[in-house]
Design an enzyme around this catalytic site. Structure first.
Site, PDB file in Angstrom:
ATOM      1  N   GLY A   9       0.848  -1.203   0.000  1.00 33.71           N
ATOM      2  CA  GLY A   9       0.000   0.000   0.000  1.00 33.71           C
ATOM      3  C   GLY A   9       0.879   1.246   0.000  1.00 33.71           C
ATOM      4  O   GLY A   9       0.516   2.277   0.573  1.00 33.71           O
ATOM      5  N   GLY A  12      -0.147   5.143  -1.275  1.00 34.88           N
ATOM      6  CA  GLY A  12      -1.171   5.956  -0.635  1.00 34.88           C
ATOM      7  C   GLY A  12      -0.613   7.173   0.081  1.00 34.88           C
ATOM      8  O   GLY A  12       0.570   7.512  -0.046  1.00 34.88           O
ATOM      9  N   GLN A  13      -1.487   7.823   0.861  1.00 36.18           N
ATOM     10  CA  GLN A  13      -1.102   9.080   1.522  1.00 36.18           C
ATOM     11  C   GLN A  13       0.103   8.888   2.443  1.00 36.18           C
ATOM     12  O   GLN A  13       1.047   9.673   2.411  1.00 36.18           O
ATOM     13  CB  GLN A  13      -2.291   9.616   2.336  1.00 36.18           C
ATOM     14  CG  GLN A  13      -2.045  11.028   2.849  1.00 36.18           C
ATOM     15  CD  GLN A  13      -2.951  11.416   4.012  1.00 36.18           C
ATOM     16  OE1 GLN A  13      -3.824  10.666   4.430  1.00 36.18           O
ATOM     17  NE2 GLN A  13      -2.734  12.613   4.523  1.00 36.18           N
ATOM     18  N   ASP A  35       2.047  -1.868  -4.429  1.00 43.50           N
ATOM     19  CA  ASP A  35       0.663  -1.375  -4.376  1.00 43.50           C
ATOM     20  C   ASP A  35      -0.126  -2.094  -5.461  1.00 43.50           C
ATOM     21  O   ASP A  35       0.452  -2.641  -6.404  1.00 43.50           O
ATOM     22  CB  ASP A  35       0.620   0.146  -4.615  1.00 43.50           C
ATOM     23  CG  ASP A  35      -0.606   0.794  -3.979  1.00 43.50           C
ATOM     24  OD1 ASP A  35      -0.447   1.508  -2.962  1.00 43.50           O
ATOM     25  OD2 ASP A  35      -1.733   0.584  -4.495  1.00 43.50           O
ATOM     26  N   ILE A  36      -1.440  -2.064  -5.314  1.00 42.78           N
ATOM     27  CA  ILE A  36      -2.304  -2.645  -6.350  1.00 42.78           C
ATOM     28  C   ILE A  36      -2.362  -1.708  -7.561  1.00 42.78           C
ATOM     29  O   ILE A  36      -2.648  -2.127  -8.670  1.00 42.78           O
ATOM     30  CB  ILE A  36      -3.719  -2.910  -5.773  1.00 42.78           C
ATOM     31  CG1 ILE A  36      -4.485  -3.898  -6.634  1.00 42.78           C
ATOM     32  CG2 ILE A  36      -4.494  -1.636  -5.540  1.00 42.78           C
ATOM     33  CD1 ILE A  36      -5.741  -4.448  -5.965  1.00 42.78           C
ATOM     34  N   ASP A  52      -1.391  -7.284  -5.057  1.00 42.19           N
ATOM     35  CA  ASP A  52      -2.714  -7.211  -4.430  1.00 42.19           C
ATOM     36  C   ASP A  52      -2.595  -7.947  -3.098  1.00 42.19           C
ATOM     37  O   ASP A  52      -2.349  -9.157  -3.075  1.00 42.19           O
ATOM     38  CB  ASP A  52      -3.747  -7.884  -5.344  1.00 42.19           C
ATOM     39  CG  ASP A  52      -5.142  -7.899  -4.724  1.00 42.19           C
ATOM     40  OD1 ASP A  52      -5.291  -7.468  -3.551  1.00 42.19           O
ATOM     41  OD2 ASP A  52      -6.077  -8.343  -5.410  1.00 42.19           O
ATOM     42  N   TYR A 142     -14.870   0.743   9.710  1.00 36.38           N
ATOM     43  CA  TYR A 142     -13.422   0.997   9.741  1.00 36.38           C
ATOM     44  C   TYR A 142     -12.890   0.865  11.181  1.00 36.38           C
ATOM     45  O   TYR A 142     -11.889   0.168  11.435  1.00 36.38           O
ATOM     46  CB  TYR A 142     -13.177   2.403   9.199  1.00 36.38           C
ATOM     47  CG  TYR A 142     -11.755   2.902   9.250  1.00 36.38           C
ATOM     48  CD1 TYR A 142     -10.755   2.323   8.486  1.00 36.38           C
ATOM     49  CD2 TYR A 142     -11.412   3.998  10.051  1.00 36.38           C
ATOM     50  CE1 TYR A 142      -9.458   2.817   8.516  1.00 36.38           C
ATOM     51  CE2 TYR A 142     -10.122   4.503  10.081  1.00 36.38           C
ATOM     52  CZ  TYR A 142      -9.148   3.902   9.319  1.00 36.38           C
ATOM     53  OH  TYR A 142      -7.874   4.393   9.352  1.00 36.38           O
TER      54      TYR A 142
HETATM   55  P1  NAD Z   1      -4.555   5.397   1.415  1.00 37.20           P
HETATM   56  O1  NAD Z   1      -5.951   5.018   1.059  1.00 37.20           O
HETATM   57  O2  NAD Z   1      -4.069   6.737   1.019  1.00 37.20           O
HETATM   58  O3  NAD Z   1      -3.528   4.324   0.872  1.00 37.20           O
HETATM   59  C1  NAD Z   1      -3.796   2.955   0.870  1.00 37.20           C
HETATM   60  C2  NAD Z   1      -3.031   2.344  -0.267  1.00 37.20           C
HETATM   61  O4  NAD Z   1      -3.345   0.944  -0.281  1.00 37.20           O
HETATM   62  C3  NAD Z   1      -3.437   2.892  -1.637  1.00 37.20           C
HETATM   63  O5  NAD Z   1      -2.303   3.279  -2.377  1.00 37.20           O
HETATM   64  C4  NAD Z   1      -4.172   1.742  -2.311  1.00 37.20           C
HETATM   65  O6  NAD Z   1      -3.977   1.685  -3.711  1.00 37.20           O
HETATM   66  C5  NAD Z   1      -3.517   0.547  -1.617  1.00 37.20           C
HETATM   67  N1  NAD Z   1      -4.369  -0.627  -1.669  1.00 37.20           N
HETATM   68  C6  NAD Z   1      -5.716  -0.705  -1.548  1.00 37.20           C
HETATM   69  N2  NAD Z   1      -6.135  -1.966  -1.732  1.00 37.20           N
HETATM   70  C7  NAD Z   1      -5.028  -2.704  -1.958  1.00 37.20           C
HETATM   71  C8  NAD Z   1      -4.799  -4.083  -2.223  1.00 37.20           C
HETATM   72  N3  NAD Z   1      -5.820  -4.940  -2.301  1.00 37.20           N
HETATM   73  N4  NAD Z   1      -3.540  -4.511  -2.389  1.00 37.20           N
HETATM   74  C9  NAD Z   1      -2.494  -3.640  -2.326  1.00 37.20           C
HETATM   75  N5  NAD Z   1      -2.652  -2.321  -2.107  1.00 37.20           N
HETATM   76  C10 NAD Z   1      -3.901  -1.868  -1.929  1.00 37.20           C
HETATM   77  O7  NAD Z   1      -4.434   5.208   3.003  1.00 37.20           O
HETATM   78  P2  NAD Z   1      -3.397   5.897   3.994  1.00 37.20           P
HETATM   79  O8  NAD Z   1      -4.012   7.157   4.475  1.00 37.20           O
HETATM   80  O9  NAD Z   1      -2.052   5.922   3.385  1.00 37.20           O
HETATM   81  O10 NAD Z   1      -3.465   4.865   5.209  1.00 37.20           O
HETATM   82  C11 NAD Z   1      -2.544   3.816   5.368  1.00 37.20           C
HETATM   83  C12 NAD Z   1      -2.888   3.096   6.664  1.00 37.20           C
HETATM   84  O11 NAD Z   1      -2.866   4.023   7.761  1.00 37.20           O
HETATM   85  C13 NAD Z   1      -4.295   2.475   6.689  1.00 37.20           C
HETATM   86  O12 NAD Z   1      -4.266   1.294   7.437  1.00 37.20           O
HETATM   87  C14 NAD Z   1      -5.104   3.505   7.432  1.00 37.20           C
HETATM   88  O13 NAD Z   1      -6.210   2.938   8.068  1.00 37.20           O
HETATM   89  C15 NAD Z   1      -4.106   4.017   8.440  1.00 37.20           C
HETATM   90  N6  NAD Z   1      -4.446   5.335   8.955  1.00 37.20           N
HETATM   91  C16 NAD Z   1      -4.417   6.427   8.148  1.00 37.20           C
HETATM   92  C17 NAD Z   1      -4.760   7.678   8.663  1.00 37.20           C
HETATM   93  C18 NAD Z   1      -4.734   8.918   7.814  1.00 37.20           C
HETATM   94  O14 NAD Z   1      -5.130   9.996   8.304  1.00 37.20           O
HETATM   95  N7  NAD Z   1      -4.280   8.860   6.572  1.00 37.20           N
HETATM   96  C19 NAD Z   1      -5.133   7.802  10.013  1.00 37.20           C
HETATM   97  C20 NAD Z   1      -5.193   6.644  10.786  1.00 37.20           C
HETATM   98  C21 NAD Z   1      -4.814   5.424  10.256  1.00 37.20           C
HETATM   99  N1  SER Z   2      -7.862   9.750   8.801  1.00 35.95           N
HETATM  100  C1  SER Z   2      -8.554   8.512   9.013  1.00 35.95           C
HETATM  101  C2  SER Z   2      -9.960   8.596   8.529  1.00 35.95           C
HETATM  102  O1  SER Z   2     -10.504   9.675   8.603  1.00 35.95           O
HETATM  103  C3  SER Z   2      -8.540   8.160  10.470  1.00 35.95           C
HETATM  104  O2  SER Z   2      -8.131   6.865  10.594  1.00 35.95           O
HETATM  105  O3  SER Z   2     -10.501   7.617   8.129  1.00 35.95           O
END
Ligand code: NAD
Ligand code: SER
Length: 316
Positions: A9, A12-13, A35-36, A52, A142
């Site tokens: 992953g 992602g962000q 990443d996927i 994936d 979630y």
């Molecule tokens: P995001 O959605 O920006 O990134 C997730 C990435 O996972 C994406 O690039 C997506 O393409 C990839 N993905 C989705 N399905 C997939 C699959 N089947 N196989 C491989 N890759 C796949 O999320 P994020 O904000 O980067 O969050 C990453 C982690 O941190 C998550 O577990 C999220 O719950 C956690 N988190 C994020 C935040 C936040 O504010 N961003 C806050 C709390 C927790």
């Molecule tokens: N930033 C995340 C959300 O809003 C918190 O895990 O889903």
């Protein structure tokens, strides 16, 4: 032996910035982004594999083939997207974690990082300075998946000795890579629209306080937790991580100190109920005590950094 790290992953962000930080620290070749979706342009300086996470055989092949010793599992469906299709979100969030936990044990991966969230808390949780150990009754799919995930991580540590570490991130604010469908994403959109349009319509009401953190702090926390000596990690659920707490009205006021004419209006949607179920602020004293955590960015320094960086990025 040097570690070989796999980030699942990574597009992602969080993944993009974490991959860049880990590569700067351990070397480009030691950090495999996956990443996927297609590789993010910022990740072209190191290895990338299409993966994936739901395909356990494919994940196992990469772990075996590349002799992976650490995994950061970031693939997940976030809060707002999850509420639109709850069973699909549950399936992805839980199956991915259970499958990777099992692969780590079988393939002797030495460390796993899996992030949790403030979404583990719910409306019955104390909402100010929410303590590490408290009532956990999440109301989003979630949040339920994150709470169940924390318990599974602790189970694998207790039963198999897997060194799995976790943080309950607050809402993360960043500019390099777009957010993936969370309730806290308004606090990123607001900066972009302030620069592009001079106004923003917020999907949360003006006095909705949420725990937030600038991405630089979150990446530093992640690396500090992963590098901490094992005996210092006394919590195998997930550590609370505090940062900043602010409302849409307060972030708007902070932006107005840089862009005086900026205006904000409010049109709360289904994400208001999610935000209302989460705490206002977090007590992270256990992270401080166990591995020395301390955040650096406050609302004003984050606003300056966001506007400065986005100004350059949006002009490209
Ligand atoms: P995001 O959605 O920006 O990134 C997730 C990435 O996972 C994406 O690039 C997506 O393409 C990839 N993905 C989705 N399905 C997939 C699959 N089947 N196989 C491989 N890759 C796949 O999320 P994020 O904000 O980067 O969050 C990453 C982690 O941190 C998550 O577990 C999220 O719950 C956690 N988190 C994020 C935040 C936040 O504010 N961003 C806050 C709390 C927790
Ligand atoms: N930033 C995340 C959300 O809003 C918190 O895990 O889903």
């Amino acid at each position: 032996m040097e570690d070989t790290i796999l980030i699942i992953g990574a597009g992602g962000q969080i993944g993009v910035e974490l991959a860049l930080a880990l590569r700067a620290r351990y070397g480009n070749d030691r950090v495999i982004a996956s990443d996927i979706k297609d590789p993010h342009p910022l990740l072209s300086d190191g290895p990338f594999v299409h993966l994936d996470v739901m395909d356990a055989d494919a994940v196992r092949q990469v772990v075996q083939g590349k002799k992976v010793t650490q995994i950061y599992l970031l693939a997940a469906i976030l809060s707002a997207t999850g509420e639109k299709n709850p069973l699909w979100a549950w399936d992805i969030n839980m199956k991915s974690l259970l499958s990777v936990l099992d692969i780590c044990v079988q393939e002797k991966v030495s460390k796993l990082y899996w992030p949790s969230s403030i979404a583990v808390f719910g409306p019955t949780t104390p909402e100010n300075h929410t303590p590490q150990k408290t009532v956990l009754e999440p109301t989003t799919v979630y949040g339920i998946s994150k709470y169940a995930g924390e318990l599974w991580c602790q189970y694998y540590f207790n039963k198999y000795g897997l060194d799995v570490r976790s943080i309950r991130y607050p809402g993360l604010i960043s500019w390099k890579s777009a957010p993936g469908g969370g309730t806290t994403d308004y606090a990123i959109d607001i900066y972009i629209e302030a620069l592009q349009k001079g106004s923003y319509t917020c999907f949360l009401s003006e006095n909705t306080y949420l725990p937030m953190m600038y991405m630089d702090d979150a990446i530093r926390a992640t690396i500090e937790l992963m590098e901490a000596p094992k005996e210092q990690i006394r919590n195998r659920l997930a550590y609370n991580l505090g940062g900043i707490s602010f409302s849409p009205a307060e972030i708007a006021a902070s932006i107005r100190r840089h862009i005086p004419g900026f205006t904000i209006s409010y049109a709360p949607d289904f994400r208001q109920a999610i935000a209302d179920s989460w705490p206002n602020s977090i007590d992270d004293s256990e992270a401080h005590k166990d591995w020395g955590w301390k955040h650096e960015y406050d609302l004003e320094s984050m606003t300056s950094a966001m506007l400065e960086n986005l100004k350059v990025k949006l002009a490209q």
